[in-house]
Design an enzyme around this catalytic site. Structure first.
Site, PDB file in Angstrom:
ATOM      1  CG  MET A  36      -1.870  -1.230   1.170  1.00 45.16           C
ATOM      2  SD  MET A  36      -3.418  -0.987   2.030  1.00 45.16           S
ATOM      3  CE  MET A  36      -2.870  -0.828   3.692  1.00 45.16           C
ATOM      4  CG  HIS A  43       7.114  -2.174   2.067  1.00 35.93           C
ATOM      5  ND1 HIS A  43       6.974  -1.042   2.844  1.00 35.93           N
ATOM      6  CD2 HIS A  43       5.915  -2.811   2.114  1.00 35.93           C
ATOM      7  CE1 HIS A  43       5.740  -0.988   3.325  1.00 35.93           C
ATOM      8  NE2 HIS A  43       5.077  -2.054   2.904  1.00 35.93           N
TER       9      HIS A  43
HETATM   10  O1  PAF Z   1      -0.114  -5.837   3.677  1.00 32.93           O
HETATM   11  C1  PAF Z   1      -0.522  -4.908   2.940  1.00 32.93           C
HETATM   12  O2  PAF Z   1       0.165  -3.925   2.685  1.00 32.93           O
HETATM   13  C2  PAF Z   1      -1.924  -5.006   2.340  1.00 32.93           C
HETATM   14  O3  PAF Z   1      -2.794  -5.609   3.220  1.00 32.93           O
HETATM   15  C3  PAF Z   1      -1.933  -5.713   0.967  1.00 32.93           C
HETATM   16  C4  PAF Z   1      -1.494  -7.161   1.067  1.00 32.93           C
HETATM   17  C5  PAF Z   1      -1.043  -4.969  -0.011  1.00 32.93           C
HETATM   18  C6  PAF Z   1      -3.348  -5.704   0.406  1.00 32.93           C
HETATM   19  O4  PAF Z   1      -3.830  -4.414   0.232  1.00 32.93           O
END
Ligand code: PAF
Length: 293
Positions: A36, A43
């Site tokens: 997101m 990430h």
């Molecule tokens: O973990 C996240 O950032 C969100 O829940 C995801 C998996 C991208 C779904 O919107």
């Protein structure tokens, strides 16, 4: 790094990578990291894992309205697109899929997903409808990207278990990878929401991780599940700033709470135990977990 906003363009772009099955050598495996945005080192570690396991790495950034049960949390969700793009580029991401809400949800979504036992604990009980929204967006992204591998962080342990169940039940031909939590030096689990912590909140935020460590120590010392859990909760309750929603000691596969009177030595050694916590600092919700093998 290629950036694509539209679904048709995404499909057209990815199709030739997979279609060359006859010329086996040019077929590429696709690794996918859905996010997101408001990216951090956690990430980036997923992107790096994806690069190790696949030939072509796709990341998506989409703040999915369907999974927010709290409007304030949605409207305040941090956004840092230009910085995110630079980080992804540097990490070697090949394609960023960047749809907006109209692209993802042309029509109002009427489908709901239910995950039974996995959804009836912890995040599921505190965030009504959250996992249905997660399931829908992840299933949709899987249908669009058609990855061979997909990468998620262990911080959202329940989310991972639910997505794994969905992948099994719906036969998505995708291998899922649950990647370890990245922490700040003081133990705070990295999270996009950490950016919203003010100076004072940031100072006490690592107590969340400390509460998990304390609970684990109590269990290892031979205390019961109930007593260990209570010790973890009381540790956070000492700070009036925390409003703790749960601290649970669960079976890491089923996510069901262990019996209160159980002690570690009575638990089958093959069972992986997870200690999971969710607490609020002001209006910022922090979650974290540790797994005891
Ligand atoms: O973990 C996240 O950032 C969100 O829940 C995801 C998996 C991208 C779904 O919107």
């Amino acid at each position: 790094m290629k950036v694509i906003e539209k679904i048709d363009e995404l499909r057209l772009y990815l199709e030739p990578l997979r279609c060359k099955i006859s010329e086996k050598k040019s077929q590429k495996t696709i690794g996918f990291v859905p996010t997101m945005g408001a990216l951090h080192k956690g990430h980036i570690s997923l992107i790096k894992e994806a690069k190790k396991k696949s030939d072509f790495v796709v990341c998506s950034i989409f703040v999915n309205p369907l999974q927010f049960n709290n409007t304030g949390d949605f409207t305040n969700y941090p956004i840092s697109l230009e910085k995110d793009k630079k980080m992804l580029e540097k990490a070697g991401c090949d394609l960023l899929f960047l749809p907006n809400s109209d692209t993802m949800y042309q029509n109002p979504v009427r489908t709901k997903m239910a995950f039974e036992a996995l959804d009836n604990v912890m995040e599921g009980t505190h965030r009504q409808g959250h996992f249905s929204g997660v399931g829908i967006v992840v299933a949709k992204l899987f249908n669009l990207v058609e990855p061979d591998h997909a990468f998620f962080g262990q911080k959202d342990l329940q989310q991972f278990a639910i997505i794994q169940q969905m992948v099994n039940d719906l036969s998505f031909p995708i291998e899922l990878h649950c990647c370890t939590i990245k922490r700040e030096e003081d133990g705070l689990a990295m999270s996009s929401r950490n950016r919203r912590l003010d100076e004072d909140q940031r100072i006490i935020a690592p107590k969340v991780y400390e509460s998990l460590i304390l609970t684990k120590k109590m269990l290892k010392k031979g205390e019961s599940v109930e007593k260990s859990q209570q010790a973890g909760i009381s540790y956070l309750d000492k700070y009036k700033e925390f409003e703790t929603e749960y601290l649970e000691i669960v079976d890491a596969s089923t996510l069901q709470p262990l019996a209160p009177k159980k002690k570690l030595k009575k638990i089958d050694s093959a069972t992986r135990i997870a200690i999971c916590v969710a607490t609020k600092l002001g209006d910022i919700r922090l979650i974290d977990n540790i797994i005891i093998d």
